[in-house]
Design a protein around this motif. Structure first.
Motif: not given
Length: 287
Positions: A30-59
Motif C-alpha cells: 500500500e506504500k508504493g509496492g516498496i521493498v523495505t527490508d532484506w536480510t540474509i542470515q541476519g545481515q542487513k542488505i538494504l538501508y531504510l530511514d524509518k522516521q521518514r518512512f513513517k511520515n506520509p508527508q516525506l518521500s
C-alpha cells in the motif's frame, strides 16, 4: 522451503522467507509496492530511514522504491502532450500509490505479485490508462523482480521506469564498484567525466548517470562486510544512476530505462502501442 507471512505495523507488510538460506524480505504494497527490508542470515542488505518512512508527508529514503512513469525529475516538473501541459513530480507516482496484491505462492520461491492500474488521479498528470504487474521472487540469496507493463489506452504511451535500491553500507571507502561504463554524466547532463571505478565519497552528494553502458550487470563488493551485490537487468534499462550522501550509510545503484527528462527530450524513451505489453526483469543477488 519458502514461506509468506503478513504483519500489521504502520502498514500491512508481507514477509517473504527462504527458510533454508535464512533470507527474509519485507514488502509494503500500500506504500508504493516498496521493498523495505532484506536480510540474509541476519545481515542487513538494504538501508531504510524509518522516521521518514513513517511520515506520509516525506518521500521514502530507503528500501527499493519503484520509479514510474518517469525517472528523475522534469524541469519545473512539467511536460507537454498534445499541446497540453502536465505536472509530474520527481520519479513519478508509482512509489506513492497503493498497489494491490494479486497473487502469492511458494512455488520455487516466495513469490508476491503486485498490480498498479491507472485511476482518475493518475490520468490528471499522465493521460494514459495502464496496468503494471510486478512479481517479487525471493530465492535463496536472490531477489528477482519480474515486470509487465500494459498500455490500456487508445494512444501510444510513452514511459520510463526504474528502481531506486538503497544498499546499506557503513564504510564507503571499502567499496569496489563494478559498473559497465567508462564515463558518467553530471546530474544536469552538461558535463561528462571519465570513470575508472573510483568516486570521491568526501563530497556532500554524488548524483551521476552512466548512459553508455557496456553490459547488463552491475554491482559492488563491500570489503568491510565481505559481501558482494550483483544487479542484472533486461535491455530495457539503458541508464545506471549512482547516488549517495556524505555521512549516510547507503549507496544507490539505480537501473533506469531512460535518463531524467526523457519525457521531454525523447532520449531512450520507451513507447507502448495500444493494448501492447512489455516485460522486463531486474535481479539482485548477494554473494
Amino acid at each position: 522451503m519458502y514461506n509468506i507471512a503478513v504483519k500489521q505495523e504502520e502498514y500491512l507488510t508481507y514477509i517473504l522467507k527462504d527458510l533454508d538460506s535464512n533470507s527474509r524480505l519485507e514488502i509494503v504494497p500500500e506504500k508504493g509496492g516498496i521493498v523495505t527490508d532484506w536480510t540474509i542470515q541476519g545481515q542487513k542488505i538494504l538501508y531504510l530511514d524509518k522516521q521518514r518512512f513513517k511520515n506520509p508527508q516525506l518521500s521514502v529514503r530507503g528500501g527499493i522504491p519503484v520509479l514510474f512513469p518517469i525517472c528523475g525529475n522534469l524541469p519545473d516538473n512539467l511536460y507537454s502532450y498534445q499541446e497540453k501541459s502536465y505536472i509530474l513530480k520527481q520519479h513519478g507516482f508509482a512509489r506513492d500509490l497503493p498497489w494491490i496484491v494479486t497473487n502469492q505462492d511458494t512455488d520455487n520461491g516466495a513469490n508476491l505479485t503486485l498490480t498498479l492500474t491507472s485511476n482518475p488521479e493518475t490520468l490528471k498528470v499522465y493521460p494514459f490508462e495502464f496496468e503494471l504487474n510486478f512479481t517479487y521472487k525471493l530465492r535463496e540469496k536472490q531477489l528477482i523482480i519480474e515486470q509487465s507493463y500494459h498500455n490500456k489506452s487508445q494512444e501510444k504511451m510513452p514511459f520510463s521506469v526504474g528502481f531506486h535500491p538503497y544498499f546499506f553500507c557503513g564504510d564507503k571507502t571499502k567499496l569496489t564498484l563494478e559498473i559497465p561504463a567508462q564515463e558518467y554524466n553530471s546530474k544536469t547532463g552538461d558535463k561528462t567525466y571519465s570513470f575508472n571505478g573510483e568516486l570521491d565519497y568526501n563530497l556532500d552528494e554524488i548524483d551521476i548517470a552512466f548512459t553508455q553502458l557496456q553490459g547488463q550487470t552491475t554491482g559492488f563488493t563491500d570489503g568491510k562486510r565481505n559481501l558482494k551485490v550483483e544487479i542484472s537487468y533486461s535491455d530495457l534499462f539503458s541508464t545506471l544512476v549512482f547516488w549517495t550522501l556524505k555521512d549516510k550509510d547507503f549507496i544507490c545503484i539505480e537501473p533506469w530505462s531512460a535518463p531524467r527528462n526523457a519525457l521531454n527530450t525523447g532520449e531512450q524513451l520507451n513507447y507502448l502501442q495500444p493494448d501492447e505489453t512489455y516485460t522486463a526483469q531486474v535481479s539482485i543477488e548477494i554473494y
